[in-house]
Scaffold this active site. Structure first.
Site, PDB file in Angstrom:
ATOM      1  N   ASN A  25       0.885  -1.216   0.157  1.00  0.00           N
ATOM      2  CA  ASN A  25      -0.087   0.115   0.013  1.00  0.00           C
ATOM      3  C   ASN A  25       0.759   1.269   0.008  1.00  0.00           C
ATOM      4  OD1 ASN A  25      -1.721   1.881   0.507  1.00  0.00           O
ATOM      5  ND2 ASN A  25      -2.296   1.390   2.591  1.00  0.00           N
ATOM      6  N   SER A  42       3.274  -2.243  10.294  1.00  0.00           N
ATOM      7  CA  SER A  42       4.742  -2.055  10.499  1.00  0.00           C
ATOM      8  C   SER A  42       5.403  -3.300  10.174  1.00  0.00           C
ATOM      9  CB  SER A  42       5.211  -1.615  11.913  1.00  0.00           C
ATOM     10  OG  SER A  42       4.752  -0.211  12.251  1.00  0.00           O
TER      11      SER A  42
END
Ligand code: PGA
Length: 252
Positions: free
Chosen positions: A10, A215
């Site tokens: 993304n 993350s």
């Protein structure tokens, strides 16, 4: 047969055209041994057609938009419809990302409409959801996720669910450098599968790809991907560096 393995990048509101072209080219070169892994690039709108063209001949490479309109067409200045995305041979749409929910106040009702239009235009959907830090601190993370899933998935049939993947993204882990531990991810993914089994069926739940996001990077991906119910990752920051993204693709 095992479930699909998927790595999606993304890019959010990053890159310009030249950067997008070279990132795609570097990812193509760096991941050419990964034909078993489904790879999806969620590029910004202006670069989607370029991404589609540059990846057209690649095996198991797909292109997705980061959003689509809740409207079909018409006087909605600045919006991009699912039909437009389909007409440029885009494959996927991301719906429900926490940044869209938070900054653009997208509601469950709007998310349902976006998914409906995407599916009606033969696009696949990655539906994102996940709890905020406060909810986890108060032990409400399972209830939050259950509600987010039920509120939206109840509008779709078991057949439609074949074109919807899920992405569990705890909000406290997105862009923060703080990742869910493999235990936390596995626990939640197994729970998500149980919810889907109750809503639809055990077979559908077992076949459904569930990605982890937040993350995820070249260092922690292999531990996360080794969890039984984690079928891959939705990668933000680390998808902007071809080397890191390719390492993540090689992490299964
Ligand atoms: P991050 O973003 O990998 O930078 O945490 C993930 C996402 O927002 O999908």
């Amino acid at each position: 047969m095992g479930r699909k393995k998927i790595v999606a990048g993304n890019w959010k509101m990053n890159t310009n055209l030249d950067e997008a072209i070279s990132l795609i080219s570097d990812i193509k070169t760096g991941s050419n041994h990964s034909s078993q892994i489904e790879k999806i690039i969620f590029a910004p709108f202006p670069f989607l057609k370029t991404a589609v063209d540059n990846l057209a001949t690649e095996t198991n490479f797909f292109v997705g938009a980061q959003n689509c309109s809740e409207h079909i067409k018409g006087a909605y200045t600045g919006e991009v419809s699912a039909e437009m995305l389909s007409s440029i041979a885009c494959d996927f749409v991301l719906v429900g990302h926490s940044e869209r929910r938070t900054f653009f106040k997208e509601t469950d009702g709007q998310l349902i409409l976006k998914i409906q239009h995407a599916l009606n235009n033969n696009l696949k959907v990655i539906f994102c959801f996940g709890e905020h830090l406060e909810e986890r601190k108060h032990g409400q993370h399972f209830d939050t996720v259950k509600l987010q899933l039920e509120n939206v998935l109840k509008s779709f049939s078991e057949e439609q669910l074949k074109n919807i993947y899920l992405a569990y993204e705890p909000v406290w882990a997105i862009g923060t450098g703080e990742t869910a531990t493999p235990e936390q991810a596995q626990e939640m993914h197994a729970y998500i599968r149980r919810i889907v089994s109750h809503l639809f069926s055990e077979v559908t739940a077992q076949n459904l790809p569930i990605l982890y996001g937040g993350s995820c990077n070249a260092q922690n991906a292999s531990e996360l991907f080794s969890c039984a119910d984690v079928d891959g990752g939705l990668i933000g920051g680390a998808s902007l560096k071809a080397d890191d993204f390719c390492k993540i693709i090689s992490s299964f």
